[in-house]
Write a protein that holds these residues in place. Sequence first.
Motif, PDB file in Angstrom:
ATOM      1  N   LYS A  49       8.376   3.383   7.841  1.00 14.27           N
ATOM      2  CA  LYS A  49       9.291   3.793   6.778  1.00 14.27           C
ATOM      3  C   LYS A  49       9.154   2.945   5.520  1.00 14.27           C
ATOM      4  CE  LYS A  49      12.554   5.792  10.039  1.00 14.27           C
ATOM      5  NZ  LYS A  49      13.909   5.878  10.564  1.00 14.27           N
ATOM      6  N   PHE A  50       8.858   1.654   5.690  1.00 18.44           N
ATOM      7  CA  PHE A  50       8.708   0.797   4.518  1.00 18.44           C
ATOM      8  C   PHE A  50       7.433   1.146   3.757  1.00 18.44           C
ATOM      9  CE2 PHE A  50       7.436  -3.309   2.509  1.00 18.44           C
ATOM     10  CZ  PHE A  50       8.483  -3.378   1.609  1.00 18.44           C
ATOM     11  N   THR A  51       6.336   1.341   4.482  1.00 20.43           N
ATOM     12  CA  THR A  51       5.086   1.741   3.836  1.00 20.43           C
ATOM     13  C   THR A  51       5.247   3.080   3.139  1.00 20.43           C
ATOM     14  OG1 THR A  51       3.776   0.545   5.483  1.00 20.43           O
ATOM     15  CG2 THR A  51       2.646   2.257   4.228  1.00 20.43           C
ATOM     16  N   GLN A  52       5.948   4.010   3.806  1.00 18.60           N
ATOM     17  CA  GLN A  52       6.202   5.306   3.184  1.00 18.60           C
ATOM     18  C   GLN A  52       6.953   5.132   1.874  1.00 18.60           C
ATOM     19  OE1 GLN A  52       9.328   8.850   3.932  1.00 18.60           O
ATOM     20  NE2 GLN A  52       7.978   8.548   5.680  1.00 18.60           N
ATOM     21  N   PRO A  94      15.939   1.477  11.930  1.00 17.85           N
ATOM     22  CA  PRO A  94      14.696   0.809  12.314  1.00 17.85           C
ATOM     23  C   PRO A  94      13.588   1.197  11.344  1.00 17.85           C
ATOM     24  CG  PRO A  94      15.729   1.848  14.227  1.00 17.85           C
ATOM     25  CD  PRO A  94      16.454   2.347  13.013  1.00 17.85           C
ATOM     26  N   SER A  95      12.651   0.286  11.111  1.00 15.82           N
ATOM     27  CA  SER A  95      11.604   0.547  10.125  1.00 15.82           C
ATOM     28  C   SER A  95      10.524   1.477  10.637  1.00 15.82           C
ATOM     29  CB  SER A  95      10.953  -0.766   9.682  1.00 15.82           C
ATOM     30  OG  SER A  95      10.285  -1.385  10.769  1.00 15.82           O
ATOM     31  N   VAL A  96      10.485   1.705  11.944  1.00 20.31           N
ATOM     32  CA  VAL A  96       9.496   2.616  12.509  1.00 20.31           C
ATOM     33  C   VAL A  96      10.169   3.947  12.793  1.00 20.31           C
ATOM     34  CG1 VAL A  96       7.940   3.069  14.449  1.00 20.31           C
ATOM     35  CG2 VAL A  96       8.091   0.772  13.473  1.00 20.31           C
ATOM     36  N   ASN A  97       9.523   5.030  12.377  1.00 27.27           N
ATOM     37  CA  ASN A  97      10.109   6.362  12.459  1.00 27.27           C
ATOM     38  C   ASN A  97      10.353   6.781  13.902  1.00 27.27           C
ATOM     39  OD1 ASN A  97      10.976   8.916  11.938  1.00 27.27           O
ATOM     40  ND2 ASN A  97       9.172   9.545  10.784  1.00 27.27           N
ATOM     41  N   ILE A 112      15.114  11.269   1.122  1.00 22.49           N
ATOM     42  CA  ILE A 112      15.627  10.418   2.190  1.00 22.49           C
ATOM     43  C   ILE A 112      14.505  10.032   3.150  1.00 22.49           C
ATOM     44  CG2 ILE A 112      17.257  10.273   4.113  1.00 22.49           C
ATOM     45  CD1 ILE A 112      18.488  10.316   1.268  1.00 22.49           C
ATOM     46  N   GLU A 113      13.660  11.008   3.493  1.00 20.84           N
ATOM     47  CA  GLU A 113      12.586  10.717   4.434  1.00 20.84           C
ATOM     48  C   GLU A 113      11.565  11.847   4.436  1.00 20.84           C
ATOM     49  OE1 GLU A 113      13.425   8.071   7.782  1.00 20.84           O
ATOM     50  OE2 GLU A 113      13.096   9.846   9.014  1.00 20.84           O
ATOM     51  N   VAL A 114      10.310  11.479   4.641  1.00 19.07           N
ATOM     52  CA  VAL A 114       9.242  12.449   4.830  1.00 19.07           C
ATOM     53  C   VAL A 114       8.773  12.347   6.273  1.00 19.07           C
ATOM     54  CG1 VAL A 114       6.946  13.212   4.127  1.00 19.07           C
ATOM     55  CG2 VAL A 114       8.527  12.267   2.420  1.00 19.07           C
ATOM     56  N   ASN A 115       8.820  13.455   6.989  1.00 19.14           N
ATOM     57  CA  ASN A 115       8.396  13.494   8.388  1.00 19.14           C
ATOM     58  C   ASN A 115       7.077  14.256   8.481  1.00 19.14           C
ATOM     59  OD1 ASN A 115      10.955  12.346   9.503  1.00 19.14           O
ATOM     60  ND2 ASN A 115      11.801  14.191   8.595  1.00 19.14           N
TER      61      ASN A 115
END
Length: 409
Positions: A111-114, A152-155, A276-279
């Motif tokens: 998530k941080f890298t994203q 958590p930083s991992v998806n 918010i997030e890319v999955n």
Amino acid sequence: MGRRALILVEGGPWGCCPLYVQAAKRLGLHPITLSADPTCDDYLVTDGTEAIRVDTSDLDALIHECSRIRSTYDIAGIMGRSLFYATVGKLCQHFDLPGPNPAAIERCCDKFTQRQLLAEAGVPMPAYRLATNTKDVERSAAEIGLPVVLKPSVNGGGSIGVRLCRNFDEVAEYTAYLLGGKYLRRSSRSIMVEEFAQGPYCTVDAMGNEIVGIGAGDFGPPPHFVYHQFTYPALLTHEEYNRIADVSLSCLRALGLSWGPTNIEFRWTRAGPVVIEVNPRMSGTPDPQLVQLAYGVDLVTEHIKLVIGEECDLRRKHSHTAAARFLVADRDGTLDWIGGDSRAAAVSGVTEVKFYVQPKTPIVRKGDYRDTIGHVIVASPSRAQTEATLQRAVNLIDWSITPLPNLGE
């Protein structure tokens, strides 16, 4: 040449495994599931699908098993559950088959890298920090400003481990929980601290570089993010739709996600849409069903066609309103009974009523998608009709949960 087979690594997106199996069969493919525990998925038994036990965390073991399968079948394509999507990409590269870019998938799942890649591309996002200990989290929350979202930083998907913290006591309490709990054991033991973007929630379904549909979502009460309802299409103006679509395409370019299904989550804030997030995967059920009911686009079938090297057809066939209401447990305990599904299913416009649990099942709420115990799906040409039918059907369903005994008394 042997019969064409579709390899499924631990099935498909959450709740969609039977849909993938059925679609594969309609396309003349023989679905073969590779699973560390084939007995844990009911669809493998009910659909009579071939399943092979293999350590799906071991890439070499998967390559060996696929090589063995190739002695009998022509492997037309390989796909799998979202947690194994990068592994699927590596398998596809090894066997020279169409598939996702594993490096792009792995970058996106951090998530941080994203966030860093999206920020470099100028994509609008909430403020964020990466923290590795309690002091870092508290300092980040102070810099961003309360309330904040910790995750958590991992998806992990499905809002697992995600919580809204409205004051510093909640920040300290939940940080201790994350650092001491199961969510971070296999990750980098780091926490994302993010600004709470307030506004309506939208979800975008894309295939390759094409936006297929945009839906709206509602959640239950904070501090958790438990899905309550999804509706397709989202009620947007032409300008709002175009802004979300433009930002979505910017996300795909920034993250190198030009192949296959992607789901992008937004909040429409006072400043407009923020990501918010890319999955890097297709959403789980019931999103694919809603997209098909609303637009006439069968994402599952088109995904399989892409995997086996055929051309996708993402053209919209009609314009209806489809909605899904989730049934959410209101307490911990034991599910005594749940019923009314046959009455709800008989209501005109209802396309599916599904319970995820059976009577006598222990209910332990976790504050994420696992709190849902079923759903109802409705579709019609009219938004008002869809909403009225959905409420009528949900009102016919009821259940009883006996609370767990209070051992402290």
